[in-house]
Design a protein around this motif. Structure first.
Motif, mmCIF file in Angstrom:
data_model
loop_
_atom_site.group_PDB
_atom_site.id
_atom_site.type_symbol
_atom_site.label_atom_id
_atom_site.label_comp_id
_atom_site.label_asym_id
_atom_site.label_seq_id
_atom_site.Cartn_x
_atom_site.Cartn_y
_atom_site.Cartn_z
ATOM 1 N N SER A 48 40.871 -22.035 12.687
ATOM 2 C CA SER A 48 41.916 -23.036 12.886
ATOM 3 C C SER A 48 43.059 -22.849 11.885
ATOM 4 C CB SER A 48 41.350 -24.449 12.790
ATOM 5 O OG SER A 48 40.853 -24.698 11.495
ATOM 6 N N THR A 49 42.752 -22.351 10.698
ATOM 7 C CA THR A 49 43.786 -22.091 9.694
ATOM 8 C C THR A 49 44.758 -21.032 10.194
ATOM 9 O OG1 THR A 49 42.213 -22.601 7.936
ATOM 10 C CG2 THR A 49 44.178 -21.367 7.308
ATOM 11 N N ILE A 50 44.214 -19.988 10.786
ATOM 12 C CA ILE A 50 45.049 -18.909 11.316
ATOM 13 C C ILE A 50 45.892 -19.427 12.464
ATOM 14 C CG2 ILE A 50 44.999 -16.658 12.452
ATOM 15 C CD1 ILE A 50 42.408 -16.094 10.864
ATOM 16 N N CYS A 51 45.267 -20.162 13.390
ATOM 17 C CA CYS A 51 45.987 -20.711 14.548
ATOM 18 C C CYS A 51 47.136 -21.618 14.113
ATOM 19 C CB CYS A 51 45.038 -21.495 15.439
ATOM 20 S SG CYS A 51 43.778 -20.504 16.237
ATOM 21 N N LYS A 52 46.870 -22.500 13.161
ATOM 22 C CA LYS A 52 47.894 -23.446 12.711
ATOM 23 C C LYS A 52 49.084 -22.734 12.077
ATOM 24 C CE LYS A 52 44.714 -27.262 11.891
ATOM 25 N NZ LYS A 52 44.035 -28.054 10.864
ATOM 26 N N GLN A 53 48.809 -21.746 11.220
ATOM 27 C CA GLN A 53 49.912 -21.037 10.573
ATOM 28 C C GLN A 53 50.764 -20.288 11.587
ATOM 29 O OE1 GLN A 53 49.545 -18.581 7.192
ATOM 30 N NE2 GLN A 53 48.384 -20.066 6.015
ATOM 31 N N ILE A 54 50.136 -19.644 12.540
ATOM 32 C CA ILE A 54 50.882 -18.881 13.547
ATOM 33 C C ILE A 54 51.703 -19.821 14.421
ATOM 34 C CG2 ILE A 54 50.627 -17.450 15.609
ATOM 35 C CD1 ILE A 54 48.263 -16.088 14.154
ATOM 36 N N LYS A 55 51.136 -20.954 14.829
ATOM 37 C CA LYS A 55 51.861 -21.917 15.660
ATOM 38 C C LYS A 55 53.029 -22.544 14.912
ATOM 39 C CE LYS A 55 48.194 -23.166 18.840
ATOM 40 N NZ LYS A 55 47.318 -24.221 19.351
ATOM 41 N N LEU A 109 39.768 -11.622 12.597
ATOM 42 C CA LEU A 109 40.533 -11.763 11.366
ATOM 43 C C LEU A 109 39.945 -12.860 10.479
ATOM 44 C CD1 LEU A 109 42.954 -10.754 9.749
ATOM 45 C CD2 LEU A 109 44.351 -12.458 10.923
ATOM 46 N N ALA A 110 39.552 -13.963 11.093
ATOM 47 C CA ALA A 110 38.960 -15.067 10.327
ATOM 48 C C ALA A 110 37.682 -14.626 9.620
ATOM 49 C CB ALA A 110 38.672 -16.248 11.259
ATOM 50 N N ILE A 111 36.869 -13.846 10.295
ATOM 51 C CA ILE A 111 35.642 -13.343 9.694
ATOM 52 C C ILE A 111 35.962 -12.362 8.564
ATOM 53 C CG2 ILE A 111 33.598 -11.913 10.125
ATOM 54 C CD1 ILE A 111 33.586 -13.181 12.983
ATOM 55 N N MET A 112 36.941 -11.504 8.784
ATOM 56 C CA MET A 112 37.294 -10.490 7.780
ATOM 57 C C MET A 112 37.789 -11.105 6.474
ATOM 58 S SD MET A 112 39.294 -7.831 10.225
ATOM 59 C CE MET A 112 39.257 -6.270 9.397
ATOM 60 N N VAL A 113 38.597 -12.150 6.568
ATOM 61 C CA VAL A 113 39.191 -12.724 5.358
ATOM 62 C C VAL A 113 38.466 -13.982 4.878
ATOM 63 C CG1 VAL A 113 41.462 -11.725 5.773
ATOM 64 C CG2 VAL A 113 40.946 -13.999 6.652
ATOM 65 N N GLY A 114 37.514 -14.470 5.644
ATOM 66 C CA GLY A 114 36.690 -15.596 5.206
ATOM 67 C C GLY A 114 37.362 -16.954 5.276
ATOM 68 N N VAL A 115 38.179 -17.179 6.293
ATOM 69 C CA VAL A 115 38.792 -18.490 6.495
ATOM 70 C C VAL A 115 38.421 -19.001 7.875
ATOM 71 C CG1 VAL A 115 40.755 -17.998 4.988
ATOM 72 C CG2 VAL A 115 40.979 -17.611 7.414
ATOM 73 N N ASP A 116 38.664 -20.277 8.113
ATOM 74 C CA ASP A 116 38.392 -20.877 9.403
ATOM 75 C C ASP A 116 39.460 -20.422 10.402
ATOM 76 O OD1 ASP A 116 36.939 -22.517 11.139
ATOM 77 O OD2 ASP A 116 38.345 -24.173 10.830
#
Length: 69
Positions: free
Chosen positions: A34-41, A25-32
């Protein structure tokens, strides 16, 4: 099965991308990643969203059950 979803950061939350791992997902949308992990947590802990809407999208973890025929 677990899916990770990126949606728009508005009241409609339209899907942007769906992936089986946070890395994909990070590769698909071009974000780090850690950003995805932090938002989900943060969402799982019941905390408010980050006040900065830097990326213009939200990330969700969805647990799906596969049906067997």
């Amino acid at each position: 099965m677990v899916l990770y979803v990126a949606v728009t950061n508005d009241r409609y939350e339209l899907p942007i991308a769906v992936a089986e791992t946070q890395t994909e997902l990070a590769i698909m949308v071009g974000v780090d990643i850690s950003t995805i992990c932090k938002q989900i947590k943060r969402r799982a802990a019941g905390k408010k969203e980050c006040p900065r809407k830097k990326y213009g999208m939200k990330f969700y973890k969805i647990d799906c059950e596969e049906k067997e025929d």
